[in-house]
Design a protein around this motif. Structure first.
Motif, PDB file in Angstrom:
ATOM      1  N   HIS A 158      -4.548  -2.301   6.446  1.00 25.96           N
ATOM      2  CA  HIS A 158      -3.343  -1.505   6.721  1.00 25.96           C
ATOM      3  C   HIS A 158      -3.552  -0.543   7.884  1.00 25.96           C
ATOM      4  N   TRP A 159      -4.759  -0.574   8.479  1.00 30.08           N
ATOM      5  CA  TRP A 159      -5.093   0.397   9.519  1.00 30.08           C
ATOM      6  C   TRP A 159      -4.099   0.310  10.672  1.00 30.08           C
ATOM      7  N   LYS A 160      -3.478   1.439  10.997  1.00 27.23           N
ATOM      8  CA  LYS A 160      -2.558   1.489  12.132  1.00 27.23           C
ATOM      9  C   LYS A 160      -2.136   2.929  12.388  1.00 27.23           C
ATOM     10  N   ARG A 161      -1.636   3.154  13.575  1.00 24.26           N
ATOM     11  CA  ARG A 161      -1.061   4.448  13.904  1.00 24.26           C
ATOM     12  C   ARG A 161       0.352   4.505  13.335  1.00 24.26           C
ATOM     13  N   ILE A 162       0.711   5.638  12.753  1.00 31.61           N
ATOM     14  CA  ILE A 162       2.019   5.786  12.127  1.00 31.61           C
ATOM     15  C   ILE A 162       3.059   6.118  13.183  1.00 31.61           C
ATOM     16  N   ASP A 163       4.134   5.355  13.203  1.00 31.26           N
ATOM     17  CA  ASP A 163       5.214   5.547  14.180  1.00 31.26           C
ATOM     18  C   ASP A 163       6.207   6.571  13.642  1.00 31.26           C
ATOM     19  N   THR A 164       6.477   7.600  14.437  1.00 34.18           N
ATOM     20  CA  THR A 164       7.443   8.623  14.016  1.00 34.18           C
ATOM     21  C   THR A 164       8.881   8.233  14.352  1.00 34.18           C
ATOM     22  N   HIS A 165       9.049   7.174  15.151  1.00 33.85           N
ATOM     23  CA  HIS A 165      10.390   6.670  15.515  1.00 33.85           C
ATOM     24  C   HIS A 165      11.266   7.784  16.098  1.00 33.85           C
ATOM     25  N   ARG A 166      10.719   8.493  17.053  1.00 34.81           N
ATOM     26  CA  ARG A 166      11.468   9.574  17.694  1.00 34.81           C
ATOM     27  C   ARG A 166      12.742   9.070  18.368  1.00 34.81           C
ATOM     28  N   ASP A 167      12.736   7.797  18.768  1.00 37.09           N
ATOM     29  CA  ASP A 167      13.913   7.241  19.442  1.00 37.09           C
ATOM     30  C   ASP A 167      15.150   7.270  18.562  1.00 37.09           C
ATOM     31  N   ARG A 205      -4.568   5.413   2.472  1.00 38.56           N
ATOM     32  CA  ARG A 205      -5.150   6.705   2.852  1.00 38.56           C
ATOM     33  C   ARG A 205      -4.642   7.051   4.248  1.00 38.56           C
ATOM     34  N   VAL A 206      -4.120   8.244   4.385  1.00 41.37           N
ATOM     35  CA  VAL A 206      -3.586   8.655   5.683  1.00 41.37           C
ATOM     36  C   VAL A 206      -4.377   9.836   6.231  1.00 41.37           C
ATOM     37  N   LEU A 207      -4.523   9.849   7.549  1.00 39.57           N
ATOM     38  CA  LEU A 207      -5.118  10.992   8.239  1.00 39.57           C
ATOM     39  C   LEU A 207      -3.989  11.875   8.744  1.00 39.57           C
ATOM     40  N   THR A 208      -4.178  13.178   8.649  1.00 42.18           N
ATOM     41  CA  THR A 208      -3.162  14.121   9.105  1.00 42.18           C
ATOM     42  C   THR A 208      -3.792  15.173  10.007  1.00 42.18           C
ATOM     43  N   THR A 209      -2.955  15.732  10.880  1.00 45.16           N
ATOM     44  CA  THR A 209      -3.380  16.934  11.576  1.00 45.16           C
ATOM     45  C   THR A 209      -3.604  18.004  10.525  1.00 45.16           C
ATOM     46  N   GLY A 249       5.520   5.157  -4.480  1.00 44.18           N
ATOM     47  CA  GLY A 249       6.229   4.285  -3.544  1.00 44.18           C
ATOM     48  C   GLY A 249       7.374   4.961  -2.825  1.00 44.18           C
ATOM     49  N   SER A 250       7.406   6.288  -2.780  1.00 43.66           N
ATOM     50  CA  SER A 250       8.550   6.987  -2.186  1.00 43.66           C
ATOM     51  C   SER A 250       8.629   6.845  -0.665  1.00 43.66           C
ATOM     52  N   MET A 251       7.513   6.410  -0.037  1.00 45.19           N
ATOM     53  CA  MET A 251       7.527   6.252   1.419  1.00 45.19           C
ATOM     54  C   MET A 251       7.393   4.787   1.841  1.00 45.19           C
ATOM     55  N   GLU A 252       7.592   3.867   0.902  1.00 48.20           N
ATOM     56  CA  GLU A 252       7.556   2.441   1.260  1.00 48.20           C
ATOM     57  C   GLU A 252       8.701   2.117   2.217  1.00 48.20           C
ATOM     58  N   ASP A 253       8.528   1.154   3.141  1.00 49.76           N
ATOM     59  CA  ASP A 253       7.329   0.375   3.355  1.00 49.76           C
ATOM     60  C   ASP A 253       6.450   0.970   4.438  1.00 49.76           C
ATOM     61  N   PHE A 311      -0.591  10.812  10.939  1.00 50.18           N
ATOM     62  CA  PHE A 311      -0.529  10.075  12.197  1.00 50.18           C
ATOM     63  C   PHE A 311      -1.243   8.723  12.143  1.00 50.18           C
ATOM     64  N   MET A 312      -1.973   8.452  11.044  1.00 48.18           N
ATOM     65  CA  MET A 312      -2.690   7.180  10.983  1.00 48.18           C
ATOM     66  C   MET A 312      -2.985   6.781   9.544  1.00 48.18           C
ATOM     67  N   ILE A 313      -2.863   5.475   9.267  1.00 56.98           N
ATOM     68  CA  ILE A 313      -3.348   4.921   8.010  1.00 56.98           C
ATOM     69  C   ILE A 313      -4.778   4.454   8.271  1.00 56.98           C
ATOM     70  N   CYS A 314      -5.737   5.012   7.540  1.00 56.25           N
ATOM     71  CA  CYS A 314      -7.147   4.692   7.798  1.00 56.25           C
ATOM     72  C   CYS A 314      -7.762   3.777   6.745  1.00 56.25           C
ATOM     73  N   TRP A 315      -7.066   3.577   5.618  1.00 62.05           N
ATOM     74  CA  TRP A 315      -7.610   2.715   4.552  1.00 62.05           C
ATOM     75  C   TRP A 315      -6.471   2.237   3.672  1.00 62.05           C
ATOM     76  N   PRO A 316      -6.521   0.999   3.195  1.00 61.33           N
ATOM     77  CA  PRO A 316      -7.521  -0.038   3.444  1.00 61.33           C
ATOM     78  C   PRO A 316      -7.465  -0.546   4.885  1.00 61.33           C
ATOM     79  N   LEU A 317      -8.547  -1.191   5.315  1.00 57.79           N
ATOM     80  CA  LEU A 317      -8.663  -1.599   6.709  1.00 57.79           C
ATOM     81  C   LEU A 317      -7.533  -2.532   7.139  1.00 57.79           C
TER      82      LEU A 317
END
Length: 265
Positions: free
Chosen positions: A237-246, A97-101, A86-90, A229-235
């Protein structure tokens, strides 16, 4: 007068021997006429066998191409990791499951503050805490806060984090109810390294907790293996991960020389 058609047709009771496989549909018909009860033993003509082989090759191609494509993407383009803690919650939940470059798509020279990076354990972090570990490997995942040359500091006890003197507002990604840091720190990120923190600061053994290791809690850029850059599972939770560059938009360029002069006074 001899009928040529009758001469070409096998007579009942006669024996016709084929020393080689039939080469045409006509020869196939003759073979069936001679041995109607043993038709299954007749060898397919060459053109028919070629057609069967081509069909098999096409079937194998259709079946294997998707598998090879997926393997190629997995090996050369993308990585996939299961979040173990849980170190990266929420932002990331346990078992997401996350997809990465990865591989050809990873350009460590383009890392930016806010990126969520996957990296090899830099200095025995896992042995000390077991935090953020992926199954059967030595990878961890954290948010990149400080780039090489950045001065990153916090007075602790709920105070905000400053980068190069600029206060940043992290409420967009820090777990609700958790303070930026309960620990006080003031560090200069050395060349070739990054400073990382978990989004769940109360449950993340990150750069703050490893100031006494070989790299002073910093992660060598060479250890970075991917940027999530993306959560691919479970469905659900599917979404693109925001880096909050702002959040880091107003952070000035690092000035390590000034920081050294300030600490020397």
């Amino acid at each position: 007068m001899v009928n040529n058609n009758d001469a070409a047709r096998p007579r009942a009771g006669s024996t016709v021997a084929y020393n080689s496989a039939p080469n045409s549909d006509e020869e196939m018909g003759r073979a069936f006429a001679v041995h109607p009860r043993h038709a299954s033993r007749v060898v397919l003509p060459i053109n028919a066998r070629r057609g069967v082989w081509e069909s098999i090759c096409k079937l194998l191609t259709v079946c294997m191409l998707p598998v090879l494509l997926v393997l190629s993407i997995r090996i050369f383009l993308l990585g996939q990791y299961i979040i173990p803690s849980g170190s990266m919650e929420d932002t990331l939940l346990v078992n997401d499951r996350v997809l990465t470059t990865h591989g050809l798509t990873l350009n460590v020279g383009h890392l930016q503050r806010g990126d969520i990076v996957v990296f090899h354990d830099p200095a025995g972090w896992l042995g000390a805490s077991g935090d953020g570990r992926f199954d059967k490997d030595d990878f961890l995942i954290k948010r990149l806060i400080g780039m090489p040359g950045d001065r990153v500091q916090c007075k602790g006890a709920g105070s905000p984090i400053k980068i190069n003197g600029q206060t940043i507002d992290e409420t967009a990604y820090i777990k609700p109810g958790v303070q930026p840091s309960s620990l006080r720190f003031d560090v200069l990120v050395p060349a070739g390294h990054i400073f990382v923190l978990g989004d769940n600061r109360d449950n993340s053994a990150d750069s703050r907790y490893h100031s006494s290791d070989g790299d002073g809690g910093m992660v060598p850029i060479d250890n970075v293996v991917g940027v999530a850059f993306m959560i691919c599972w479970p469905l659900k939770h599917w979404k693109r991960i925001d880096t909050h560059r702002d959040v880091f938009a107003n952070v000035p360029n690092s000035n390590a020389d000034n920081w050294k002069q300030e600490t020397a006074q």
